[in-house]
Design an enzyme around this catalytic site. Sequence first.
Site, mmCIF file in Angstrom:
data_model
loop_
_atom_site.group_PDB
_atom_site.id
_atom_site.type_symbol
_atom_site.label_atom_id
_atom_site.label_comp_id
_atom_site.label_asym_id
_atom_site.label_seq_id
_atom_site.Cartn_x
_atom_site.Cartn_y
_atom_site.Cartn_z
ATOM 1 N N CYS A 121 39.436 43.710 52.900
ATOM 2 C CA CYS A 121 40.898 43.710 52.743
ATOM 3 C C CYS A 121 41.618 44.385 53.905
ATOM 4 O O CYS A 121 42.838 44.250 54.050
ATOM 5 C CB CYS A 121 41.287 44.372 51.424
ATOM 6 N N HIS A 262 48.429 46.615 51.766
ATOM 7 C CA HIS A 262 47.506 45.680 51.118
ATOM 8 C C HIS A 262 47.851 45.587 49.630
ATOM 9 O O HIS A 262 47.965 46.602 48.943
ATOM 10 C CB HIS A 262 46.070 46.166 51.321
ATOM 11 N N ASN A 292 45.250 40.295 44.139
ATOM 12 C CA ASN A 292 44.654 40.783 45.379
ATOM 13 C C ASN A 292 44.069 39.598 46.152
ATOM 14 O O ASN A 292 43.068 39.019 45.739
ATOM 15 C CB ASN A 292 43.569 41.804 45.034
HETATM 16 O O1 UT7 Z 1 41.008 45.578 47.832
HETATM 17 C C1 UT7 Z 1 40.412 46.629 47.139
HETATM 18 C C2 UT7 Z 1 39.957 46.049 45.827
HETATM 19 N N1 UT7 Z 1 39.793 46.932 44.747
HETATM 20 C C3 UT7 Z 1 40.773 47.642 44.165
HETATM 21 O O2 UT7 Z 1 41.885 47.750 44.568
HETATM 22 C C4 UT7 Z 1 40.394 48.308 42.862
HETATM 23 C C5 UT7 Z 1 40.897 49.711 42.724
HETATM 24 N N2 UT7 Z 1 40.738 50.117 41.338
HETATM 25 C C6 UT7 Z 1 41.627 49.721 40.383
HETATM 26 O O3 UT7 Z 1 42.587 49.035 40.658
HETATM 27 C C7 UT7 Z 1 41.396 50.206 38.979
HETATM 28 O O4 UT7 Z 1 40.284 51.067 38.952
HETATM 29 C C8 UT7 Z 1 41.161 49.041 37.971
HETATM 30 C C9 UT7 Z 1 42.471 48.288 37.766
HETATM 31 C C10 UT7 Z 1 40.096 48.083 38.470
HETATM 32 C C11 UT7 Z 1 40.721 49.589 36.626
HETATM 33 O O5 UT7 Z 1 41.672 50.514 36.149
HETATM 34 P P1 UT7 Z 1 41.202 51.953 35.630
HETATM 35 O O6 UT7 Z 1 42.401 52.626 35.110
HETATM 36 O O7 UT7 Z 1 40.465 52.610 36.759
HETATM 37 O O8 UT7 Z 1 40.245 51.577 34.441
HETATM 38 P P2 UT7 Z 1 38.717 51.964 34.250
HETATM 39 O O9 UT7 Z 1 37.844 51.169 35.179
HETATM 40 O O10 UT7 Z 1 38.605 53.450 34.265
HETATM 41 O O11 UT7 Z 1 38.471 51.438 32.786
HETATM 42 C C12 UT7 Z 1 39.163 51.972 31.673
HETATM 43 C C13 UT7 Z 1 38.842 51.115 30.470
HETATM 44 C C14 UT7 Z 1 37.355 50.838 30.300
HETATM 45 O O12 UT7 Z 1 37.064 50.883 28.919
HETATM 46 P P3 UT7 Z 1 36.322 52.183 28.287
HETATM 47 O O13 UT7 Z 1 35.017 52.274 29.024
HETATM 48 O O14 UT7 Z 1 37.237 53.336 28.578
HETATM 49 O O15 UT7 Z 1 36.197 51.835 26.851
HETATM 50 C C15 UT7 Z 1 37.224 49.414 30.759
HETATM 51 O O16 UT7 Z 1 36.145 48.744 30.140
HETATM 52 O O17 UT7 Z 1 39.487 49.857 30.589
HETATM 53 C C16 UT7 Z 1 38.534 48.826 30.315
HETATM 54 N N3 UT7 Z 1 38.916 47.621 31.013
HETATM 55 C C17 UT7 Z 1 39.763 46.711 30.504
HETATM 56 N N4 UT7 Z 1 40.423 46.676 29.327
HETATM 57 C C18 UT7 Z 1 41.230 45.621 29.114
HETATM 58 C C19 UT7 Z 1 38.516 47.217 32.264
HETATM 59 N N5 UT7 Z 1 39.115 46.036 32.534
HETATM 60 C C20 UT7 Z 1 39.887 45.709 31.472
HETATM 61 C C21 UT7 Z 1 40.738 44.619 31.193
HETATM 62 N N6 UT7 Z 1 41.399 44.622 29.996
HETATM 63 N N7 UT7 Z 1 40.936 43.604 32.045
#
Ligand code: UT7
Length: 337
Positions: A121, A262, A292
């Site tokens: 990215c 980005h 993204n």
């Molecule tokens: O170009 C670079 C590319 N990458 C990025 O920019 C990613 C950077 N990271 C992020 O944007 C965030 O970490 C995410 C949006 C990917 C995730 O958000 P988060 O607040 O960090 O969530 P998390 O990974 O800590 O997950 C929290 C919960 C989990 O459930 P449990 O384990 O707490 O029960 C996940 O399983 O949210 C759950 N979860 C979802 N729930 C509903 C993960 N994806 C989803 C979803 N819908 N789509």
Amino acid sequence: MIAVRSRAPQRARLSALGAYVPEQVVTNADFVARMDTTDEWIVSRTGIRERRYARPDQATSDLAIEAARAVLDDAGLPAADVDALIVPTCTPDHLFPSVAAITADAIGAHNAAAFDIEAACSGFIYGLSQATALVESGFARNVLVVGAELFSRLVDPDDRSTCILFGDGAAGALVTAGDPGDTDGFLGFDLGADGSLACELLLPVGGTRQPASQPFAREAAYVQMNGREVFRFATRVMEETTVRILEAVGLGIDDIDLLVAHQANQRIIDHAIGRLGFDPAKVFNNVEHYGNTSAASIPLALWEARQAGVLRPGMQTLLVGFGAGLTWGATVVRYEP
Ligand code: UT7
């Protein structure tokens, strides 16, 4: 790490923009209909409401070709006058040949050197830095940089933590030689990488570490990401690279007219600009509509900002990227069509 202020007599200018996105719109409702997620979760965690998906018959070069043609139309430049075509991408048609070579042939850029850049990215900023180096060294006068990505085919459609994030698209810019003494164009670059975090965002299968000819687990054929770690990295480097590039070019935060970062996640951008004390009214975002699009996201946002009259000639614009590698990059450019 590279942090330089451009001092060359022959300035490289950002002179034209163009973009292409596929027609198919995939909304959050489309994910809600087939997996355990909600529109509220996706919007509140990412700011994304919809993204575009390529047709089954399209590969990354098909998107790059459309965007490259759009940039040349914008510039009024014949394809034969392109000296180099750089395609930042981490989702190429094949491991080789490059998307750039295929694109150059299709658009008729038969006099161009053509190569891809793999900085994920951050690729568009890396690509602009290479274009600037080619122009300012006198090796080239017209360099086309087209970020192109087709992530929809490489994210696991059943992995709710990644598939909701990414979209497909291509967009680019023409970097041209300015007149001697010009003060326009690219003022400097800050580029870097931290490979100790390589495992936080990767696509394991298909290279030499895990060739596609060997047996592999299903999930290894798709993008794998430690979202929290990438989030932490992204907010930190957005702030650090911004501070470094402003220092390198001798500007303060208030001298910047427009920030285009980005478009990975609205929360990452909001977090970083909050810490920098950057005026949110000077930030252009479109992650809401495209998700993204990796190396295409900055030029796609820049192009939309220009179309919307937000990016105007002479504006001092800060571009900031981060991504797999993990990598980062920033530049300040005065847009002069
Ligand atoms: O170009 C670079 C590319 N990458 C990025 O920019 C990613 C950077 N990271 C992020 O944007 C965030 O970490 C995410 C949006 C990917 C995730 O958000 P988060 O607040 O960090 O969530 P998390 O990974 O800590 O997950 C929290 C919960 C989990 O459930 P449990 O384990 O707490 O029960 C996940 O399983 O949210 C759950 N979860 C979802 N729930 C509903 C993960 N994806 C989803 C979803 N819908 N789509």
